[in-house]
Design an enzyme around this catalytic site. Structure first.
Site, short mmCIF file in Angstrom:
data_model
loop_
_atom_site.label_atom_id
_atom_site.label_comp_id
_atom_site.label_asym_id
_atom_site.label_seq_id
_atom_site.Cartn_x
_atom_site.Cartn_y
_atom_site.Cartn_z
N ASN A 200 -56.96 6.09 13.95
CA ASN A 200 -56.63 7.07 12.91
C ASN A 200 -55.17 6.90 12.50
O ASN A 200 -54.31 6.55 13.31
CB ASN A 200 -56.96 8.50 13.33
CG ASN A 200 -56.35 8.94 14.65
OD1 ASN A 200 -56.05 8.12 15.52
ND2 ASN A 200 -56.18 10.22 14.81
N GLU B 84 -62.75 5.36 12.26
CA GLU B 84 -63.98 4.68 11.86
C GLU B 84 -63.82 4.03 10.49
O GLU B 84 -64.24 2.89 10.26
CB GLU B 84 -65.16 5.67 11.80
CG GLU B 84 -65.44 6.39 13.09
CD GLU B 84 -64.70 7.72 13.21
OE1 GLU B 84 -63.47 7.74 12.93
OE2 GLU B 84 -65.31 8.71 13.59
N1 THU Z 1 -60.46 11.71 13.24
C1 THU Z 1 -60.96 10.46 13.32
O1 THU Z 1 -60.21 9.48 13.42
N2 THU Z 1 -62.31 10.30 13.27
C2 THU Z 1 -63.20 11.32 13.11
O2 THU Z 1 -64.38 11.07 12.91
C3 THU Z 1 -62.74 12.70 13.23
C4 THU Z 1 -61.27 12.91 13.10
C5 THU Z 1 -59.01 11.91 13.28
C6 THU Z 1 -58.42 12.36 11.97
C7 THU Z 1 -57.14 13.01 12.42
O3 THU Z 1 -56.14 12.02 12.53
C8 THU Z 1 -57.46 13.52 13.82
O4 THU Z 1 -58.65 12.87 14.22
C9 THU Z 1 -57.64 15.03 13.90
O5 THU Z 1 -58.58 15.46 12.99
#
Ligand code: THU
Length: 132
Positions: free
Chosen positions: A42, A55
Site C-alpha cells: 500500500n 493488491e
Molecule cells: N489497504 C490495502 O492495501 N488493501 C486493502 O484491500 C484494504 C486497505 C490499505 C489502504 C490503506 O493504506 C490502509 O490499508 C488502511 O486502509
C-alpha cells in the site's frame, strides 16, 4: 508456486509499504499464469483518498509490464490477521482474474483460500457493459 510461497512473497512486498498515516501495512503477491510473480504494497498520501492498496499496486505493476492473465493473489497485513481485500480491489481482481483465487494468511489460524467470484458475487464486468 504454493500458497505458502506466495504468502512469503506478499510479506516481502509488505516490507516496502508506505503507510505513515494508517500505520496499517499491507503486502500482496500476484501469480501470473506463466509463473511470474509481482509484489505490491500500500502507498498512502497526505491527501488520504489518494492511497493505493497493495493488491492494486501488484496488479497495476503486472498489467503495465504486459501481463494480464493471473492465477492467484496472496495478501498479508501488519496486524497478522486475515487481510480481506477492499471492494475496489475486488472489482479490479474481477477485471483481470475473475476465475482466480485470493489467498489470505492469519499468523495463528493459517492460510485460507477464496475464489474471486465468491468474494464478489455477481461482479459487474465488460460483459455487462457491452451487453454480452
Ligand atoms: N489497504 C490495502 O492495501 N488493501 C486493502 O484491500 C484494504 C486497505 C490499505 C489502504 C490503506 O493504506 C490502509 O490499508 C488502511 O486502509
Amino acid at each position: 508456486m504454493t500458497n505458502e510461497e506466495l504468502v512469503r512473497k506478499a510479506e516481502e512486498g509488505m516490507a516496502n509499504a508506505y503507510a505513515p498515516y494508517s500505520g496499517f501495512l499491507v503486502g500482496a503477491a500476484l501469480l501470473c499464469r506463466d509463473g511470474s510473480v509481482f509484489t505490491g504494497c500500500n502507498v498512502e498520501n497526505a491527501s488520504y483518498g489518494a492511497a493505493i492498496c497493495a493488491e492494486r499496486t501488484a496488479i497495476t505493476k503486472a498489467v503495465s509490464e504486459g501481463y494480464q492473465k493471473f492465477e492467484k493473489i496472496a495478501i498479508v497485513c501488519s496486524s497478522g490477521s486475515y487481510a480481506y481485500p477492499c471492494g475496489i480491489c475486488r472489482q479490479v481482481m474481477a477485471e483481470f482474474m475473475l476465475d482466480g483465487q485470493v489467498i489470505l494468511a492469519d499468523k495463528e489460524k493459517g492460510i485460507v483460500e477464496f475464489s474471486v467470484k465468491e468474494l464478489l458475487p455477481g461482479a459487474f464486468t465488460r460483459k455487462d457493459l457491452f451487453h454480452g
